[in-house]
Write a protein that holds these residues in place. Structure first.
Motif, PDB file in Angstrom:
ATOM      1  N   CYS A  33       1.107  -1.142  -0.221  1.00 18.67           N
ATOM      2  CA  CYS A  33      -0.407  -0.024   0.511  1.00 18.67           C
ATOM      3  C   CYS A  33       1.040   1.325   0.283  1.00 18.67           C
ATOM      4  O   CYS A  33       1.869   1.084   0.453  1.00 18.67           O
ATOM      5  CB  CYS A  33      -0.865  -0.401   1.420  1.00 18.67           C
ATOM      6  N   MET A  34       0.402   2.321  -0.660  1.00 17.86           N
ATOM      7  CA  MET A  34       1.192   3.221  -1.214  1.00 17.86           C
ATOM      8  C   MET A  34       0.321   4.632  -0.195  1.00 17.86           C
ATOM      9  O   MET A  34      -0.551   4.147  -0.573  1.00 17.86           O
ATOM     10  CB  MET A  34       1.762   3.514  -2.288  1.00 17.86           C
ATOM     11  N   GLY A  35       1.072   5.303  -0.520  1.00 13.57           N
ATOM     12  CA  GLY A  35       0.554   7.494  -0.113  1.00 13.57           C
ATOM     13  C   GLY A  35       1.218   8.415   0.621  1.00 13.57           C
ATOM     14  O   GLY A  35       2.755   8.035  -0.419  1.00 13.57           O
ATOM     15  N   CYS A  99       1.567   1.182   4.558  1.00 13.06           N
ATOM     16  CA  CYS A  99       1.008   2.092   5.253  1.00 13.06           C
ATOM     17  C   CYS A  99       0.456   0.900   6.684  1.00 13.06           C
ATOM     18  O   CYS A  99       0.502  -0.285   6.006  1.00 13.06           O
ATOM     19  CB  CYS A  99      -1.015   1.425   4.300  1.00 13.06           C
ATOM     20  N   ARG A 100       0.337   1.766   7.247  1.00 13.58           N
ATOM     21  CA  ARG A 100       0.193   0.906   9.332  1.00 13.58           C
ATOM     22  C   ARG A 100      -1.326   1.490   9.241  1.00 13.58           C
ATOM     23  O   ARG A 100      -0.472   3.017  10.186  1.00 13.58           O
ATOM     24  CB  ARG A 100       1.968   0.868   9.289  1.00 13.58           C
ATOM     25  N   PRO A 111      -3.423   6.782   7.420  1.00 11.37           N
ATOM     26  CA  PRO A 111      -2.998   6.463   8.081  1.00 11.37           C
ATOM     27  C   PRO A 111      -1.740   7.776   7.969  1.00 11.37           C
ATOM     28  O   PRO A 111      -0.908   7.942   6.733  1.00 11.37           O
ATOM     29  CB  PRO A 111      -2.345   5.382   8.122  1.00 11.37           C
ATOM     30  N   ALA A 112      -0.942   8.371   9.008  1.00 10.67           N
ATOM     31  CA  ALA A 112       0.495   9.112   9.204  1.00 10.67           C
ATOM     32  C   ALA A 112       1.084   8.251   9.459  1.00 10.67           C
ATOM     33  O   ALA A 112       2.607   8.845   9.343  1.00 10.67           O
ATOM     34  CB  ALA A 112      -0.086  10.398  10.053  1.00 10.67           C
ATOM     35  N   ASP A 113       1.075   6.662   9.316  1.00 10.15           N
ATOM     36  CA  ASP A 113       2.293   6.094   9.915  1.00 10.15           C
ATOM     37  C   ASP A 113       2.422   5.019   8.555  1.00 10.15           C
ATOM     38  O   ASP A 113       1.545   3.915   7.907  1.00 10.15           O
ATOM     39  CB  ASP A 113       2.116   4.990  11.017  1.00 10.15           C
ATOM     40  N   PHE A 114       3.444   4.963   8.055  1.00 14.15           N
ATOM     41  CA  PHE A 114       3.996   3.784   6.857  1.00 14.15           C
ATOM     42  C   PHE A 114       5.869   3.321   7.694  1.00 14.15           C
ATOM     43  O   PHE A 114       6.478   3.776   8.308  1.00 14.15           O
ATOM     44  CB  PHE A 114       4.101   5.220   5.586  1.00 14.15           C
ATOM     45  N   GLY A 115       6.389   2.165   6.527  1.00 14.27           N
ATOM     46  CA  GLY A 115       6.924   1.864   7.082  1.00 14.27           C
ATOM     47  C   GLY A 115       8.359   2.252   6.571  1.00 14.27           C
ATOM     48  O   GLY A 115       9.586   1.946   6.771  1.00 14.27           O
ATOM     49  N   TYR A 116       8.313   3.170   4.948  1.00 13.33           N
ATOM     50  CA  TYR A 116       9.154   3.544   4.193  1.00 13.33           C
ATOM     51  C   TYR A 116       8.676   4.872   4.036  1.00 13.33           C
ATOM     52  O   TYR A 116       7.379   4.986   3.454  1.00 13.33           O
ATOM     53  CB  TYR A 116       9.248   3.000   2.888  1.00 13.33           C
ATOM     54  N   TRP A 117       9.913   6.073   3.558  1.00  5.38           N
ATOM     55  CA  TRP A 117       9.221   7.125   3.382  1.00  5.38           C
ATOM     56  C   TRP A 117      10.064   7.811   2.371  1.00  5.38           C
ATOM     57  O   TRP A 117      11.637   7.188   2.352  1.00  5.38           O
ATOM     58  CB  TRP A 117       9.954   8.191   4.820  1.00  5.38           C
TER      59      TRP A 117
END
Length: 127
Positions: A33-35, A99-100, A111-117
């Motif tokens: 999931c991307m965002g 996505c987390r 969400p505002a939390d992801f694994g990669y930025w």
């Protein structure tokens, strides 16, 4: 190693449009999931803006951008088309992957939390 490299930020007048791009590498398209997440000036917390699931079929948008922003993906590049921009959209915009959502979260809200930025381009909207 996952890399997310954004482009397309800049300055625009209120009512204008911008398109952000995010070139993703280090994982096959459709893995995560991307965002997009943004953090406005002086804000302590980041705001989830939009997400696209790994199948590329389901999107979520923050209420503040619904009807104005569109998230999309073409192979390994993620896009955020931003129309009718206003000063409230001024922020650093981060491309993110994995996505987390956590227990109790509303899955219809990005969400505002992801694994990669990514590093985040600046978007500035002037009135």
């Amino acid at each position: 190693q996952v890399h997310l490299v954004e482009s397309g930020g800049g300055s625009v007048q209120s009512g204008g449009s911008l398109r952000l791009s995010c070139a993703a590498s280090g994982f096959p398209a459709g893995s995560y999931c991307m965002g997009w997440v943004r953090q406005g000036p002086g804000q302590l917390e980041r705001e989830g803006v939009a997400t696209l699931d790994s199948d590329g079929t389901t999107t979520t948008y923050a209420d503040s951008v619904k009807g104005r922003f569109t998230i999309s993906q073409d192979k390994n590049t993620l896009y955020l088309q931003m129309n009718s921009l206003n000063s409230g959209d001024t922020a650093m915009y981060y491309c993110a992957a994995q996505c987390r959502w956590y227990s109790g979260d509303d899955f219809n809200i990005p969400p505002a939390d992801f694994g990669y930025w990514g590093q985040g381009p600046q978007v500035t909207v002037s009135s």
